[in-house]
Design a protein around this motif. Structure first.
Motif, PDB file in Angstrom:
ATOM      1  N   CYS A   1      -1.377   5.682  -9.503  1.00  0.00           N
ATOM      2  CA  CYS A   1      -2.418   4.729  -9.891  1.00  0.00           C
ATOM      3  C   CYS A   1      -2.210   4.120 -11.282  1.00  0.00           C
ATOM      4  O   CYS A   1      -2.894   3.171 -11.633  1.00  0.00           O
ATOM      5  CB  CYS A   1      -3.786   5.392  -9.808  1.00  0.00           C
TER       6      CYS A   1
ATOM      7  N   ARG B   1       0.829  -1.207   0.000  1.00  0.00           N
ATOM      8  CA  ARG B   1       0.000   0.000   0.000  1.00  0.00           C
ATOM      9  C   ARG B   1       0.867   1.263   0.000  1.00  0.00           C
ATOM     10  O   ARG B   1       0.585   2.219  -0.721  1.00  0.00           O
ATOM     11  CB  ARG B   1      -0.929  -0.003   1.213  1.00  0.00           C
TER      12      ARG B   1
ATOM     13  N   CYS C   1       3.248  -1.193 -15.016  1.00  0.00           N
ATOM     14  CA  CYS C   1       2.496   0.007 -15.369  1.00  0.00           C
ATOM     15  C   CYS C   1       1.853  -0.201 -16.735  1.00  0.00           C
ATOM     16  O   CYS C   1       2.485  -0.751 -17.646  1.00  0.00           O
ATOM     17  CB  CYS C   1       3.419   1.221 -15.438  1.00  0.00           C
TER      18      CYS C   1
ATOM     19  N   GLN D   1       2.419   1.617  -3.423  1.00  0.00           N
ATOM     20  CA  GLN D   1       1.373   2.036  -4.359  1.00  0.00           C
ATOM     21  C   GLN D   1       1.079   3.526  -4.247  1.00  0.00           C
ATOM     22  O   GLN D   1       0.898   4.210  -5.246  1.00  0.00           O
ATOM     23  CB  GLN D   1       0.097   1.226  -4.100  1.00  0.00           C
TER      24      GLN D   1
ATOM     25  N   CYS E   1       0.425   2.587 -12.133  1.00  0.00           N
ATOM     26  CA  CYS E   1       1.260   1.419 -11.887  1.00  0.00           C
ATOM     27  C   CYS E   1       0.719   0.647 -10.696  1.00  0.00           C
ATOM     28  O   CYS E   1       0.006   1.189  -9.868  1.00  0.00           O
ATOM     29  CB  CYS E   1       2.700   1.847 -11.602  1.00  0.00           C
ATOM     30  N   ARG E   2       1.076  -0.630 -10.657  1.00  0.00           N
ATOM     31  CA  ARG E   2       0.650  -1.435  -9.504  1.00  0.00           C
ATOM     32  C   ARG E   2       1.789  -2.340  -9.057  1.00  0.00           C
ATOM     33  O   ARG E   2       2.664  -2.697  -9.840  1.00  0.00           O
ATOM     34  CB  ARG E   2      -0.582  -2.254  -9.826  1.00  0.00           C
TER      35      ARG E   2
END
Length: 138
Positions: free
Chosen positions: A94, A86, A114, A89, A96-97
């Motif tokens: 947002c 988290r 991404c 992130q 990319c994860r």
């Protein structure tokens, strides 16, 4: 009775040369040049992945520009070492994860993916690895 025939063969040499020659077909380079030609009546279709790559360049430079800030870099290092998805992130944004965390013999790493472009045509994955602190140094 033996029949002797005389043959005159004139084209054998030229026939063998023809078989050795390579046939030149339409080259893909020629097609690409004509597609880039402004006189080609606008038949060139714009590839949506090009826009996606440009978008990726803009967004990734923003992400890495944020990492120049010492506090943000410190938070990212701590988040990777603690495997806090988290927190990572929140730093990367947002587009990319976090895919997963993994460890090597000397580092803690995170793999990031991404997606860019209107229809997510471009995917870029990269790893960020942080060398472990060696607290037992003398």
């Amino acid at each position: 009775m033996s029949v002797k025939s005389k043959f005159q063969v004139k084209n054998i040499k030229s026939a063998s040369l023809q078989s050795k020659r390579a046939r030149i077909s339409s080259c893909s380079c020629q097609r690409q040049e004509s597609a880039n030609d402004p006189r080609s009546n606008g038949c060139r279709r714009r590839d949506p992945a090009v826009e996606g790559v440009q978008d990726a360049g803009k967004e990734l430079s923003k992400i890495f520009k944020r990492l120049e800030n010492e506090e943000v870099a410190e938070k990212l290092v701590r988040a990777i070492r603690c495997h806090d998805a988290r927190a990572v992130q929140n730093i990367i944004g947002c587009e990319c994860r976090v895919v997963h965390f993994f460890c090597t013999d000397r580092s803690d790493c995170v793999r990031i993916c991404c997606l860019f472009g209107r229809d997510r045509e471009v995917a870029i994955s990269f790893d960020i690895c942080i060398r472990r602190e060696n607290r037992n140094r003398y």
